[in-house]
Write an enzyme that holds these catalytic residues in place. Structure first.
Site, mmCIF file in Angstrom:
data_model
loop_
_atom_site.group_PDB
_atom_site.id
_atom_site.type_symbol
_atom_site.label_atom_id
_atom_site.label_comp_id
_atom_site.label_asym_id
_atom_site.label_seq_id
_atom_site.Cartn_x
_atom_site.Cartn_y
_atom_site.Cartn_z
ATOM 1 N N ASP A 1 0.864 -1.173 0.000
ATOM 2 C CA ASP A 1 0.000 0.000 0.000
ATOM 3 C C ASP A 1 0.911 1.237 0.000
ATOM 4 O O ASP A 1 2.146 1.131 0.043
ATOM 5 C CB ASP A 1 -0.944 -0.031 1.214
ATOM 6 C CG ASP A 1 -2.185 0.832 1.002
ATOM 7 O OD1 ASP A 1 -2.169 1.692 0.097
ATOM 8 O OD2 ASP A 1 -3.161 0.667 1.749
HETATM 9 C C1 BGC Z 1 -5.127 3.182 0.577
HETATM 10 C C2 BGC Z 1 -5.320 2.185 -0.541
HETATM 11 C C3 BGC Z 1 -5.304 2.890 -1.875
HETATM 12 C C4 BGC Z 1 -4.013 3.656 -2.008
HETATM 13 C C5 BGC Z 1 -3.841 4.342 -3.353
HETATM 14 C C6 BGC Z 1 -3.959 4.100 0.336
HETATM 15 O O1 BGC Z 1 -3.954 5.148 1.257
HETATM 16 O O2 BGC Z 1 -4.973 2.485 1.803
HETATM 17 O O3 BGC Z 1 -6.519 1.477 -0.364
HETATM 18 O O4 BGC Z 1 -5.463 1.965 -2.916
HETATM 19 O O5 BGC Z 1 -3.946 4.624 -0.979
HETATM 20 O O6 BGC Z 1 -4.708 5.397 -3.500
#
Ligand code: BGC
Length: 747
Positions: A274
């Site tokens: 992530d």
């Molecule tokens: C989130 C993810 C997301 C990623 C990209 C993160 O803060 O936890 O679910 O896909 O950002 O936007």
């Protein structure tokens, strides 16, 4: 329902780019592996690591990183012009490897469909597939080819703001919908990333990002089935979660990322971290610096570094120093390249820059969004059949700040959603009412967060002058989603005060709640007779809500999450274990609170209709079942009312005596059926015996001989319909269990 079933589908929609299928046919897999190995053999270590680098549009990305082979995957590119520019730059790189273009496409791209938790209330894999396909078609039209969805995190705790992004609290529903979403995204041209692997939905205190403790057997029984279903449905990738699971951060957790995902489930796609998740290993306290974080993540099984720039910075040196074998990097690159070949990226044309997201919403996408939204509304209560709005009503007062909230109705993660595209609830009611001569008055009563109630008197006046009051309250979008944990789940601000005053205005009142989680209603559940949970309905909120309020469409949603009476009941969920002291009303020393009821306000699976359904003539096909057989229950469901409607028939089981405590109820099968007024249908629900057991800590599935109790009905309080006997104990080793059996989804 296929997209082409939507009336009036235009050529434009049909012509949307959709070349990728992602699932190789027999034989094609070998050809792909050959192409992967040929390419890998030509790559320098730096080029390999470049394929593992996922960078967002804007700084720190330099456009030349793409032509230099340093950015194999990109995110937040959401226009065809930007995608085309990156594609052209990638073609200038030495090996011309096309990039992935990832984006959070959860419930729509330009046209907004209901948020996933709302979509789950439709209890319909068909609806989930349909909505995901639409979202994917619009996103892939401008060149996005990878979505960071579906979120497969089960959550039993509505304090956690991200519960809105998933399917709620049940593993069987979650597995069915996660699979449907993966399939829908793929059909619309997007590779999926099942996230967040794993246990992210159970943070302590409901606090986003906080630590999770879940025993392994419970991981296998409850939290992992939706992820397993994503693998079976062909998800291209996974995203590792931010949280630590039992003390081991998911982003460096070899048990999750290698033992379970690769060895037990045979997943051969790739795993991304992530957002800066690898760097956060330092904060988690398991890495001293970026190099150690990168090393731990890749050795555990994280193939791609989202926004950390740690792989690109440290992995070449880690390999040269012998701390990370090059074969490990090769395997990660193989997984990424394999996925790109499967998606057809090497063989497809570049995006056509004339493709603009302003092609949407189209009349067809609006129609689709409206159809989906009205399947998701849950009629929580309807005392005195206040709804639907009677035909005698000549004027309505629409009260509440969320009635005219074009931004908030889109919900979090609205991709390229424009609030200007939204049809507000007020506007939807106006269109429907004024067409038949019903006057509409509007008074917000308070500001968006309902802190300032200067408008209350005007709202009460509007109510008094009208025959019927529609109150639209709930959670502004900012209170839901990532980083939006709530310690107080009450209707925020002064909403309760305003609603209590409205209830006393002497007019019939229906409350429409918007929001991403159940909210604590307090006295409102008593004072307002009729309550409809609308979640965040999306672009077509207005027409969809009007369809249901005016009775043109009968509500049929069911709660995918238990609705509490008080925040202090969290976590609360229906499939809980029994205790040694089950609740007895007059015995203090049994399970209870001294200051609140022990039961929820509305149970899991709950949702009313404008008609009534009667269940009868239940037949259990067998009294005894053995390995390879099905528990099969047939019954008649009759629509006994005067309106057509839909019912979600739900089958629950309980193993009352086992070697380990088993839940009081577990949903094992469900089916949504449509019944005309007065119509009766025979329904048969099947459950493989291979889903009537439970896991051991090593992933072995144990089905024990003995009695299984069966319950069938329209919610999780379903009536008992009989018992079935499992004749002989058997075990299934982890590697032999297919997700369909693991989750009780009957294919
Ligand atoms: C989130 C993810 C997301 C990623 C990209 C993160 O803060 O936890 O679910 O896909 O950002 O936007």
């Amino acid at each position: 329902m296929r997209l082409s079933d939507v009336p009036g589908l235009t050529q434009l929609t049909l012509a949307l780019a959709m070349t990728a299928t992602f699932l190789p046919k027999a034989g094609a897999q070998e050809a792909i592996e050959r192409r992967v190995n040929d390419l890998l053999a030509q790559m320098t270590l730096e080029e390999k690591v470049g394929q593992l680098n996922l960078v967002s549009h804007g700084p720190p990305l330099r456009w030349e990183d793409i032509s230099e082979g340093k950015a194999g995957a990109l995110l937040n590119f959401n226009s065809a012009q930007d995608v085309a520019r990156a594609q052209a730059l990638a073609r200038q790189s030495r090996l011309k490897i096309p990039p992935l273009f990832g984006l959070d496409v959860l419930h729509g791209f330009r046209t907004q469909f209901p948020l996933p938790l709302g979509e789950a209330a439709a209890f319909s894999p068909r609806i989930s597939r349909f909505a995901s396909e639409w979202a994917a078609r619009e996103a892939s039209y401008v060149g996005v080819n990878w979505t960071f969805a579906p979120m497969a995190d089960l959550s039993r705790d509505s304090r956690w703001g991200r519960i809105v992004e998933g399917f709620g609290e049940d593993p069987t529903l979650g597995a069915a919908l996660t699979a449907a979403r993966v399939e829908g995204f793929r059909a619309g041209g997007l590779a999926a990333a099942a996230k967040h692997f794993a246990g992210y939905g159970a943070p302590q205190g409901g606090r986003d990002y906080d630590t999770t403790y879940i025993p392994r057997a419970e991981m296998y029984d409850t939290y992992l089935p939706p992820f397993r279903a994503a693998v079976e449905a062909g998800t291209a990738s996974f995203m590792a979660a931010f949280n630590a699971l039992n003390g081991e951060p998911s982003t460096a957790n070899p048990w999750l990322l290698t033992d379970v995902l690769r060895k037990q489930w045979g997943f051969d796609g790739f795993v991304t971290s992530d957002w800066v998740g690898i760097g956060e290993l330092i904060n988690h306290g398991i890495a001293a610096d970026g190099a150690e974080a990168a090393r731990k993540a890749i050795l555990a099984g994280v193939d791609m570094d989202m926004m950390g720039l740690l792989y690109i910075k440290h992995l070449p040196d880690e390999v040269r120093a012998g701390r990370v074998p090059e074969s490990v990097v090769d395997e990660s690159v193989r997984r990424v390249l394999r996925t790109k070949f499967r998606m057809g990226l090497f063989d497809g044309p570049d995006i056509d820059t004339s493709h603009l997201d302003s092609a949407f919403p189209s009349p067809e996408s609006r129609q689709a969004a409206r159809e989906v939204a009205r399947e998701t509304f849950v009629l929580l209560q309807n005392r005195g059949d206040v709804l639907p709005i009677p035909s005698s009503v000549r004027s309505v007062a629409v009260v509440g700040p969320l009635a005219d909230a074009p931004h908030d109705q889109m919900g979090p993660h609205a991709a390229r959603g424009h609030k200007e595209d939204s049809v507000s609830i007020l506007e939807g009611i106006r269109r429907r009412a004024e067409g038949v001569g019903i006057a509409v008055r509007h008074a917000p009563a308070c500001d968006l967060f309902c802190r300032d109630t200067a408008g209350l008197q005007a709202a009460l006046d509007a109510a008094k002058q009208s025959d019927f009051v529609i109150a639209v309250f709930g959670e502004p979008q900012e209170l839901s989603g990532e980083a939006a944990s709530r310690a107080h789940m009450e209707l925020n601000g002064k909403q309760i005060e305003v609603l209590e005053a409205l209830a006393k205005a002497g007019k019939p009142v229906a409350l429409v709640i918007m929001g991403g989680r159940p909210q604590i209603l307090g006295p409102v559940a008593e004072s307002i007779p009729s309550i409809l949970m609308a979640w965040y309905p999306g672009t077509e909120a207005g027409p969809a809500v009007a369809d249901v309020l005016f009775g043109d469409v009968n509500p049929s949603g069911k709660l995918p999450v238990t609705w509490p009476r008080a925040t202090g009941q969290m976590p609360i969920y229906y499939n809980r274990l029994p205790t040694g002291r089950p609740t007895l009303p007059n015995n203090r020393f049994t399970l209870h609170y001294i200051d609140e009821e022990i039961t929820p306000l509305y149970p899991f699976g709950w949702g009313l209709s404008y008609t009534r359904f009667a269940y009868s003539d239940t037949v259990m096909a067998q009294k005894q079942i053995g390995e390879g057989e099905m528990l099969e229950v047939s019954l008649t469901v009759k629509n006994t009312g005067a309106r057509d409607g839909q019912e979600v028939v739900q089958l629950y089981t309980r193993d009352p005596v086992a070697s380990r405590s088993r839940p009081l109820r577990e949903l094992k099968a469900f089916e949504k059926i449509a019944l005309k007024a007065g119509e009766a249908k025979r329904v048969t629900l099947q459950v493989p015996v291979e889903s009537l057991g439970f896991h051991l800590d090593d992933g072995t599935y144990l089905v024990e001989a003995g009695t299984i109790q069966v319950f069938v009905g329209g919610n999780s309080l379903a009536e008992p319909v009989g018992d079935v006997e499992i004749v002989k104990t058997f075990r299934i080793p982890p590697m032999e269990r297919r997700a369909s059996a693991a989750t009780g989804i009957v294919q």
